[in-house]
Design a protein around this motif. Structure first.
Motif, PDB file in Angstrom:
ATOM      1  N   TRP A  54       0.859  -1.192   0.000  1.00 41.25           N
ATOM      2  CA  TRP A  54       0.000   0.000   0.000  1.00 41.25           C
ATOM      3  C   TRP A  54       0.893   1.240   0.000  1.00 41.25           C
ATOM      4  CZ3 TRP A  54      -4.905   0.246  -1.079  1.00 41.25           C
ATOM      5  CH2 TRP A  54      -5.792  -0.770  -0.712  1.00 41.25           C
ATOM      6  N   ARG A  55       0.642   2.124  -0.919  1.00 39.41           N
ATOM      7  CA  ARG A  55       1.493   3.311  -0.991  1.00 39.41           C
ATOM      8  C   ARG A  55       0.715   4.430  -1.698  1.00 39.41           C
ATOM      9  NH1 ARG A  55       5.456   0.927  -3.400  1.00 39.41           N
ATOM     10  NH2 ARG A  55       7.118   0.867  -1.877  1.00 39.41           N
ATOM     11  N   ALA A  56       0.877   5.650  -1.188  1.00 39.30           N
ATOM     12  CA  ALA A  56       0.429   6.812  -1.977  1.00 39.30           C
ATOM     13  C   ALA A  56       1.676   7.251  -2.723  1.00 39.30           C
ATOM     14  CB  ALA A  56      -0.092   7.906  -1.058  1.00 39.30           C
ATOM     15  N   GLU A  57       1.652   7.102  -4.018  1.00 34.39           N
ATOM     16  CA  GLU A  57       2.865   7.408  -4.779  1.00 34.39           C
ATOM     17  C   GLU A  57       2.912   8.883  -5.109  1.00 34.39           C
ATOM     18  OE1 GLU A  57       3.187   4.851  -8.173  1.00 34.39           O
ATOM     19  OE2 GLU A  57       2.990   3.034  -6.968  1.00 34.39           O
ATOM     20  N   LYS A  58       4.093   9.445  -4.978  1.00 36.31           N
ATOM     21  CA  LYS A  58       4.225  10.880  -5.224  1.00 36.31           C
ATOM     22  C   LYS A  58       3.819  11.191  -6.678  1.00 36.31           C
ATOM     23  CE  LYS A  58       8.979  11.047  -6.724  1.00 36.31           C
ATOM     24  NZ  LYS A  58      10.325  11.437  -6.503  1.00 36.31           N
ATOM     25  N   GLY A  59       3.374  12.394  -6.876  1.00 39.15           N
ATOM     26  CA  GLY A  59       2.979  12.792  -8.223  1.00 39.15           C
ATOM     27  C   GLY A  59       1.677  13.569  -8.211  1.00 39.15           C
ATOM     28  N   THR A  60       1.076  13.655  -9.360  1.00 40.41           N
ATOM     29  CA  THR A  60      -0.098  14.521  -9.521  1.00 40.41           C
ATOM     30  C   THR A  60      -1.397  13.710  -9.509  1.00 40.41           C
ATOM     31  OG1 THR A  60       1.302  15.831 -10.941  1.00 40.41           O
ATOM     32  CG2 THR A  60      -1.041  16.338 -11.015  1.00 40.41           C
ATOM     33  N   PHE A  61      -2.342  14.243  -8.782  1.00 38.98           N
ATOM     34  CA  PHE A  61      -3.683  13.640  -8.713  1.00 38.98           C
ATOM     35  C   PHE A  61      -4.701  14.675  -9.159  1.00 38.98           C
ATOM     36  CE2 PHE A  61      -1.059  11.563  -5.638  1.00 38.98           C
ATOM     37  CZ  PHE A  61      -1.465  10.232  -5.624  1.00 38.98           C
ATOM     38  N   GLU A 113      -0.745  17.819  -5.696  1.00 38.56           N
ATOM     39  CA  GLU A 113       0.602  17.303  -5.944  1.00 38.56           C
ATOM     40  C   GLU A 113       1.098  16.649  -4.657  1.00 38.56           C
ATOM     41  OE1 GLU A 113       1.588  18.005  -9.047  1.00 38.56           O
ATOM     42  OE2 GLU A 113       3.467  16.900  -8.824  1.00 38.56           O
ATOM     43  N   LEU A 114       1.411  15.378  -4.677  1.00 36.47           N
ATOM     44  CA  LEU A 114       2.000  14.747  -3.488  1.00 36.47           C
ATOM     45  C   LEU A 114       3.518  14.754  -3.653  1.00 36.47           C
ATOM     46  CD1 LEU A 114       1.423  13.187  -0.816  1.00 36.47           C
ATOM     47  CD2 LEU A 114       1.505  11.089  -2.180  1.00 36.47           C
ATOM     48  N   PHE A 115       4.214  15.322  -2.669  1.00 39.49           N
ATOM     49  CA  PHE A 115       5.650  15.555  -2.846  1.00 39.49           C
ATOM     50  C   PHE A 115       6.517  14.307  -2.684  1.00 39.49           C
ATOM     51  CE2 PHE A 115       5.003  20.269  -1.545  1.00 39.49           C
ATOM     52  CZ  PHE A 115       4.600  20.566  -2.831  1.00 39.49           C
ATOM     53  N   GLY A 116       6.053  13.358  -1.863  1.00 36.93           N
ATOM     54  CA  GLY A 116       6.887  12.159  -1.689  1.00 36.93           C
ATOM     55  C   GLY A 116       6.007  10.950  -1.445  1.00 36.93           C
ATOM     56  N   ASP A 117       6.530   9.741  -1.653  1.00 42.14           N
ATOM     57  CA  ASP A 117       5.754   8.521  -1.428  1.00 42.14           C
ATOM     58  C   ASP A 117       5.359   8.394   0.052  1.00 42.14           C
ATOM     59  OD1 ASP A 117       6.093   7.886  -4.038  1.00 42.14           O
ATOM     60  OD2 ASP A 117       7.182   6.003  -3.684  1.00 42.14           O
ATOM     61  N   LEU A 118       4.166   7.890   0.323  1.00 36.74           N
ATOM     62  CA  LEU A 118       3.748   7.592   1.699  1.00 36.74           C
ATOM     63  C   LEU A 118       3.400   6.113   1.774  1.00 36.74           C
ATOM     64  CD1 LEU A 118       1.361  10.657   2.237  1.00 36.74           C
ATOM     65  CD2 LEU A 118       3.678  10.389   3.156  1.00 36.74           C
ATOM     66  N   MET A 119       3.893   5.439   2.808  1.00 33.85           N
ATOM     67  CA  MET A 119       3.655   3.994   2.940  1.00 33.85           C
ATOM     68  C   MET A 119       2.596   3.745   4.025  1.00 33.85           C
ATOM     69  SD  MET A 119       5.864   2.553   0.924  1.00 33.85           S
ATOM     70  CE  MET A 119       5.780   0.859   1.484  1.00 33.85           C
ATOM     71  N   PHE A 120       1.884   2.612   3.913  1.00 33.00           N
ATOM     72  CA  PHE A 120       0.860   2.282   4.928  1.00 33.00           C
ATOM     73  C   PHE A 120       1.089   0.883   5.471  1.00 33.00           C
ATOM     74  CE2 PHE A 120      -0.641   5.496   2.138  1.00 33.00           C
ATOM     75  CZ  PHE A 120      -1.236   6.415   2.976  1.00 33.00           C
TER      76      PHE A 120
END
Ligand code: BGC
Length: 766
Positions: free
Chosen positions: A740-747, A759-766
């Protein structure tokens, strides 16, 4: 809310303070442990055994239940004294009166109340769209229609009314909600699902659980234990036939099929039922990883797991993972199923004997047996059954009341979905001569579907008295209009499959000439499980012929769909001036349709699934791939008849803008303000969905996916600002490495025509 407060009023009238638990004083956990320590192996095994009412009711020489149904005391004594059976389910084969339930429950609980048993019986039933097995109970839309309301408060109310009426019948446990994802429209139980979307399904499902069980930790005498089913993947059968194998990659299991179950477990759902089928080669009932690791260990499920019908047995007879019945029971029990719906006689006796042997031989550990019994006793305790297994039957004055019927009608009104309305064909004009036709026009059974008074819902003799079908309701709603009826086609069962024939087709043709507008009510006969298997989604051709004939006669055509699953109508769609999807709206469906068709009420239902255009192409709105190419008519495959979330209204609200009110591009959190308005002179209801599109990701992102929604009521001319808040969980998906990850980039955040970029600046892990 209204209903909850009326319960409080009721409690006061009946003499208890609303803050007090009226008459349940459950033992504490220490008492349960003492009880377990005093139980023999036989008694413990008995707790894990669930039998059907058929196994203990009186029958005639042919083995048929006597009417009125009665408990056979000798059979009950044997089940309780010799086998220590802990649970009973179902109804013989049809709906019972409140007094029959009272007498059955009084007999069943007598041994416990007379202190001949240490543990009370837990009775369960499939009250899946209201109390469908008690005469006079309130029948709501089936779950697929409920989902189309996009109104979680209605789901909570349906749960609450159903639980109340279950308890009024002496039943504290409801085998509902179905949380299977509706992604296989051929499946006979598609109507039992909350549609294709995990967010819609989760929110509606959790609201149902809250309605069933109430908000407190203990379940009071007006609420009942929920049963989440069927864990997990039952709905995804590859062939579309009931109880046939599914193949679900881990990524989609996590993203699509688990969320509703996980959220409902977190909400405190007390029980859960297992998928009868096989997923990725492993039968649901022997899947240790799913049942023990995921559900019990990872998610911390505190309640108990019940098998589905005869499913321990089926590990041996159908799935063939167990070479004997005894091995089958050991396999399922050790995988983590706590209670076996055996359910008949003499199978239940064999089950108990084999289980006792298995424990004595060490094939099932005492620890595992105690764990199952502890879970079952915990649920019985939460329900207050130790103190009061029988309700005070005279304390349920709202059973079948007008107040409850109004709630069911509101659910039907908000579910029914307007799919097409050319040249303002609807609302009906009272000066038109209207013909109401088709097999659904005068059929209560087709409004209700299966699990209504009988399992398959086909028998007309048990229909609720005094309920109006569509034709009758339209006449009542438009008393001064010229409204007539001609059936045209009837549906019937032939060699186990639905068949159709014209009935008095000449009268139908003649009637066409005399009328201006034809309301054609088509669909399918009620069915569920194996009896509901079909070979094709095409709508039956004779019903389509009613449309062709009406159009050939140059009449306006309003098509009303009474469907357990979306049937293909692409060839007749252009011949219809208006199309209304009613799903299976329940007993109040006739009245609701009459109000909507006549314009007394407005449509606010939205499709909870993608309506397929072709029989052989099943697709979903959140298909992977580029946003730009996902247009009908272009060379991507996505070209449904109607999109997920689609639905028209006479008076549509408008979404006038969307802004961020807060955002944190490091933490992945954001809040939105969405401005909505009602430019009309009528009060309206509108669904406001928020979708997300991850533009680039390590696994092909969905075109878009729902992340939240709201249904709002707007007074004439009213503007409102709706607030939505999201945390990074809304951005997360399973990445290419399976995490599970919110990957950095544009949504992109999308609400109708409005779009924002995050814009998410960096990956977030769960
Ligand atoms: C169904 C379940 C139901 C059970 C008890 C089974 O055949 O799959 O959904 O709860 O019967 O009636």
């Amino acid at each position: 809310m209204k209903f909850l407060s009326s319960l409080a009023v009721l409690a006061v009238l009946l003499g208890f303070k609303s803050s007090e638990k009226p008459y349940f004083t459950a033992p504490n956990n220490a008492d349960i442990e003492t009880l377990i320590s005093q139980m023999s192996i036989e008694e413990k095994v008995g707790q894990t055994c669930q039998i059907t009412l058929d196994a203990i009711h009186k029958t005639n020489e042919k083995g048929e239940a006597l009417i009125p149904e009665e408990i056979d005391k000798a059979k009950l004594k044997e089940a309780l004294e010799t086998y220590h059976v802990g649970s009973v389910l179902n109804v013989g084969w049809h709906t019972l009166s409140l007094s029959e339930w009272k007498s059955i429950m009084t007999d069943i609980h007598a041994p416990y109340l007379q202190k001949e048993q240490n543990v009370p019986i837990l009775y369960g039933i499939d009250a899946i769209h209201g109390v469908n097995y008690t005469v006079g109970g309130t029948l709501f839309p089936q779950e697929i229609g409920l989902a189309a309301t996009w109104n979680t408060e209605l789901a909570r109310q349906m749960g609450e009314v159903t639980a109340y009426e279950c308890r009024a019948s002496g039943i504290p446990w409801n085998f509902s909600p179905v949380l299977d994802l509706g992604r296989q429209p051929l499946w006979s139980r598609h109507f039992e699902t909350l549609g294709e979307d995990p967010v819609l399904g989760t929110q509606m499902g959790v609201a149902l659980v809250e309605g069933y069980q109430g908000k407190g930790e203990n379940v009071d005498q007006y609420h009942a234990a929920a049963c989440l089913k069927h864990f997990v993947g039952y709905s995804a059968s590859f062939t579309g036939r009931d109880r046939t194998p599914a193949f679900i990659p881990e990524k989609y299991m996590q993203e699509l099929y688990f969320p509703a179950f996980k959220a409902a477990v977190e909400k405190g759902a007390l029980t859960l039922m297992i998928n009868s089928g096989v997923v990725n080669g492993i039968p649901g009932h022997s899947n240790y990883n799913l049942l023990t690791k995921t559900l019990k260990q990872d998610w911390g499920f505190k309640g108990f797991v019940v098998s589905d019908w005869e499913d321990f047995i089926m590990l041996h007879t159908v799935h063939r993972t167990a070479p004997s019945l005894s091995e089958a029971a050991i396999q399922a029990f050790n995988a983590g199923v706590d209670m076996s719906m055996v359910p008949s006689n003499p199978q239940y006796k064999t089950y108990c004997q084999e289980m006792v042997k298995a424990v004595k031989e060490g094939k099932i550990s005492m620890e595992r047996l105690d764990d199952a019994v502890r879970r079952i006793l915990y649920v019985k305790n939460q329900l207050g059954l130790f103190t009061n297994p029988l309700p005070q039957f005279d304390q349920y004055p709202l059973f079948g009341s007008e107040q409850f019927k109004k709630m069911a009608k509101q659910a039907a009104l908000e579910s029914i979905t307007l799919l097409k309305n050319d040249t303002q064909t609807l609302p009906l004009n009272s000066s038109q001569r209207i013909l109401v036709a088709g097999p659904g026009a005068a059929s209560l059974n087709m409004l209700n579907g299966a699990w209504t008074h009988t399992w398959q819902g086909l028998d007309t003799s048990f229909n609720t008295k005094g309920v109006l079908n569509i034709y009758q309701a339209l006449r009542q709603q438009m008393p001064y209009s010229n409204i007539s009826y001609a059936k045209g086609v009837e549906l019937f069962m032939e060699n186990d499959f639905e068949a159709s024939r014209f009935v008095d087709i000449n009268s139908y043709k003649k009637a066409l000439k005399k009328n201006d507008l034809i309301v054609i009510c088509v669909g399918e006969l009620p069915s569920t499980e194996k009896p509901g298997d079909i070979h094709s989604l095409q709508l039956d051709d004779k019903q389509k012929e009613l449309v062709r004939l009406a159009k050939a006669a140059k009449k306006k055509v309003v098509l009303v769909l009474l469907e357990a699953r979306p049937r293909i109508i692409n060839d007749i769609e252009p011949l219809c001036d208006a199309i209304v999807q009613a799903y299976l709206p329940g007993d109040q469906g006739g009245l609701a349709l009459a109000e909507l068709l006549s314009g007394k009420a407005d449509f606010s239902g939205r499709l909870p699934y993608t309506y397929p255009r072709y029989d052989g192409v099943i697709e979903f709105y959140d298909h992977p791939g580029s946003v730009a190419r996902a247009k009908s008519g272009q060379f991507t495959a996505y070209n449904p008849q109607w999109d997920f979330g689609f639905g028209l209204s006479y008076h549509a609200g408008s979404i006038n803008g969307m802004q961020f009110t807060a955002k944190d591009e490091n933490k992945g959190t954001f809040s939105l303000a969405i401005n909505v308005s009602n430019p009309h002179a009528q009060t309206i209801q509108m669904v406001v969905p928020v979708y997300l599109s991850d533009l680039y990701a390590s696994t092909t992102p969905e075109n878009k996916r729902l992340i939240d929604f709201n249904k709002v009521t707007l007074r004439p001319g009213e503007n409102k600002t709706l607030e939505f808040s999201f945390d990074a969980h809304s951005l997360k998906r399973i990445s290419a490495d399976g995490k599970w990850r919110a990957e950095k980039g544009t949504f992109e955040i999308i609400c109708e025509g409005n779009k924002l970029t995050f814009e998410l600046f960096g990956d977030l892990m769960f």
